[in-house]
Design a protein around this motif. Sequence first.
Motif, mmCIF file in Angstrom:
data_model
loop_
_atom_site.group_PDB
_atom_site.id
_atom_site.type_symbol
_atom_site.label_atom_id
_atom_site.label_comp_id
_atom_site.label_asym_id
_atom_site.label_seq_id
_atom_site.Cartn_x
_atom_site.Cartn_y
_atom_site.Cartn_z
ATOM 1 N N ASP A 143 -12.108 -7.485 6.431
ATOM 2 C CA ASP A 143 -12.491 -6.189 7.124
ATOM 3 C C ASP A 143 -11.200 -6.562 8.013
ATOM 4 O O ASP A 143 -11.287 -6.871 9.870
ATOM 5 C CB ASP A 143 -13.878 -6.353 8.331
ATOM 6 C CG ASP A 143 -13.560 -5.691 9.244
ATOM 7 O OD1 ASP A 143 -13.025 -4.702 9.151
ATOM 8 O OD2 ASP A 143 -14.876 -5.893 9.939
ATOM 9 N N LEU A 144 -9.352 -6.603 8.245
ATOM 10 C CA LEU A 144 -8.528 -6.895 8.802
ATOM 11 C C LEU A 144 -7.734 -5.856 9.245
ATOM 12 O O LEU A 144 -8.109 -4.763 7.733
ATOM 13 C CB LEU A 144 -7.846 -7.707 7.896
ATOM 14 C CG LEU A 144 -8.365 -9.345 7.997
ATOM 15 C CD1 LEU A 144 -7.425 -10.597 6.864
ATOM 16 C CD2 LEU A 144 -9.147 -9.979 9.246
ATOM 17 N N PHE A 145 -6.900 -5.110 9.381
ATOM 18 C CA PHE A 145 -5.825 -4.326 9.811
ATOM 19 C C PHE A 145 -5.090 -5.142 9.203
ATOM 20 O O PHE A 145 -4.621 -5.678 8.571
ATOM 21 C CB PHE A 145 -5.356 -4.223 10.891
ATOM 22 C CG PHE A 145 -5.252 -4.895 12.098
ATOM 23 C CD1 PHE A 145 -3.286 -5.032 11.721
ATOM 24 C CD2 PHE A 145 -5.808 -5.727 13.218
ATOM 25 C CE1 PHE A 145 -3.010 -5.896 12.720
ATOM 26 C CE2 PHE A 145 -4.995 -6.706 14.212
ATOM 27 C CZ PHE A 145 -4.118 -6.654 13.397
ATOM 28 N N GLY A 195 -0.574 0.808 11.089
ATOM 29 C CA GLY A 195 0.563 1.116 11.598
ATOM 30 C C GLY A 195 1.188 0.723 11.097
ATOM 31 O O GLY A 195 1.040 -0.334 10.105
ATOM 32 N N ARG A 196 2.609 1.105 11.020
ATOM 33 C CA ARG A 196 3.708 1.327 10.729
ATOM 34 C C ARG A 196 4.922 0.964 11.814
ATOM 35 O O ARG A 196 4.654 1.213 13.043
ATOM 36 C CB ARG A 196 4.647 2.087 9.738
ATOM 37 C CG ARG A 196 4.799 3.553 11.019
ATOM 38 C CD ARG A 196 5.269 4.336 9.322
ATOM 39 N NE ARG A 196 6.060 4.434 8.832
ATOM 40 C CZ ARG A 196 6.318 4.629 7.886
ATOM 41 N NH1 ARG A 196 5.541 5.205 7.227
ATOM 42 N NH2 ARG A 196 7.689 4.127 7.443
ATOM 43 N N ILE A 199 5.681 0.488 17.770
ATOM 44 C CA ILE A 199 5.000 -0.911 17.039
ATOM 45 C C ILE A 199 6.703 -1.492 16.936
ATOM 46 O O ILE A 199 7.684 -0.938 16.174
ATOM 47 C CB ILE A 199 3.971 -1.240 15.836
ATOM 48 C CG1 ILE A 199 2.964 -0.495 16.184
ATOM 49 C CG2 ILE A 199 4.230 -2.604 14.944
ATOM 50 C CD1 ILE A 199 2.123 -0.347 15.288
ATOM 51 N N GLY A 200 6.937 -2.636 17.244
ATOM 52 C CA GLY A 200 8.107 -3.279 16.730
ATOM 53 C C GLY A 200 8.708 -4.687 16.413
ATOM 54 O O GLY A 200 7.463 -5.252 16.863
ATOM 55 N N ALA A 251 -2.782 -1.031 19.327
ATOM 56 C CA ALA A 251 -1.966 0.049 19.112
ATOM 57 C C ALA A 251 -2.219 1.058 18.660
ATOM 58 O O ALA A 251 -2.035 2.618 18.011
ATOM 59 C CB ALA A 251 -0.308 -0.755 18.375
ATOM 60 N N ILE A 252 -3.569 0.661 17.748
ATOM 61 C CA ILE A 252 -3.474 1.127 16.428
ATOM 62 C C ILE A 252 -5.128 1.690 16.307
ATOM 63 O O ILE A 252 -5.582 2.354 15.376
ATOM 64 C CB ILE A 252 -3.134 0.015 15.226
ATOM 65 C CG1 ILE A 252 -4.102 -0.963 14.943
ATOM 66 C CG2 ILE A 252 -1.489 0.159 14.426
ATOM 67 C CD1 ILE A 252 -4.209 -1.590 13.200
#
Length: 412
Positions: free
Chosen positions: A318-320, A344-345, A377-378, A410-411
Amino acid sequence: MAKPSRKTTRKTSAIYKGKRQRMARGRTTIGSVKPMHVAGVMLTASVLLIIYLWRPSPQRRADDLPPPVVTTVANTWRAGPGDIVAFADTMAQRSVHVLSGLGVPEENIAVRRLPEHRSSTMRWELSSDIPADIPLAVSNLWLTRLTNRLGGSVIEGTENLKGTQLSLRVGLDSKHTNLITLRRSQYVKRKNGRIALIIDDCGYQSRGLLQGFCDLPVPITVSIFPGERETRWMAERAIHSGHEVIVHLPMEPIDYPKRDPGQGAIFSHYDYDRIRSVTREAIAAVPGARGVNNHMGSRVTVDRRVIGYVLDEIKSQDLFFIDSVTSPHSVAYNVSLEMGIPSGRNAKFVDLTDDPVRIQEDMRSLSMNARQHGTAIGIAHAKATTLDAIKDAIVALKSEGFEFVTVSQAIR
C-alpha cells in the motif's frame, strides 16, 4: 479529449467515425466461361479457404509460452458494466482533484448530489468558475482522461461561441451520470501552483548535511537509500522534522556495468520471486517509508515485465510510486497507474550541475511547470551546493505564492 461543439444549441457526441477507404477496381476482359466451370472453381476455392482457416494450431511446448503477465490493466479499478453508482461517485470526487491540480481554488468548485429519478441515471452536478488563464481545452483534456481511466466516456460536450463556458456530460455504458459545467472568469485568481521537491540519494552523507535538508522551512520528500550508514537515522530525523520519507530503490541502468546502481539493486534478469524479495527488503530497511522511487533504472523502467514485478510488491504494501524518469522511454508511471497504484513522475532534475545560479534557474523552471499544470514534482540531490541554492529559491518562490507540498499530497 472530447471535442465540444462551438454552437450553443447543439451538443456533439464524443464518438468519432473514421473515413472509409475506397479502392478502385480495374476491369479485366476474359474469354467466355461456362457458368458450371465458374461454380466449380469457386467451390474449390471455398473448400481450400475453410481448410486453411480451421487448420489446427501447432502445439507449443511449455518453454515456448510467454511468462505470465503481472502488470495488466485488469489490476486497476475500472467501472464494469452496471457500476453506475460507483463510477458516478468516484468521478465526482476526482473531478475536484483534477480541477484543483490545474489551479482552480477549491472554494470555487461546487458539487451537488442530484435527486434520484426513476427515468434518469444522472447522479452528480459539478459547476465551477475557473481562472480565465486556464484554457477550457486543458480542462477538457484532463477531465476526459480521468473519465476514460475510470472506464467511462464523455458522451456530450458543448462550448459556447465566446469560448467562456464548457459543459460535459460523462457517463458509463452510454448512460449519463455526471454533468460538469466550467465558466472562465476574470475575477477568479489561479493558484500559483504546488511544488513537490524530492531530495534523492540520502543515507551516506554526513549527519550535518542531512540535518540541513531536514531544517528546510517547507515540506519535502526525502528519498533514502536502503542499507547505508545513516539510513535509519535520516528516516527518523526527517519524519521528526515533519517531512516525508520514501525508499530510493536502486535499479539496473542501460549502461551497466559502466554505471553501477550499488547494493540491493533490481536487475532485469532477476525472476519474479527475487525481484519481490529484493524490493521487500529495501522497503523494510527504511523506517516509515510511504513510497518508492527509482535510482538509475533506465533498463528496468522500460521493461513492463520487470517493473511490473517491482510494482506488485509496492502495491502489496500500500505504498505509492514515483517514476524518476531516468529514461525518456520509461513505462513505469503508466504501468503503475494501470495497476491502480498512486503514482507521479519527475518533471525536472534541478541540480544536474553544481552551479548555484543554474540550480536556481532550474527551480524557476520547475515553478513554471507547476503554474502551468497546477502541481509539479522535481528532484534534487543531497549535496551541499544543492542545499545552499534551493534555500534561496524556496524563499523566493514562497514569496510569490507557490505552495510546497509532499509527494503524497501532490499525487492525491
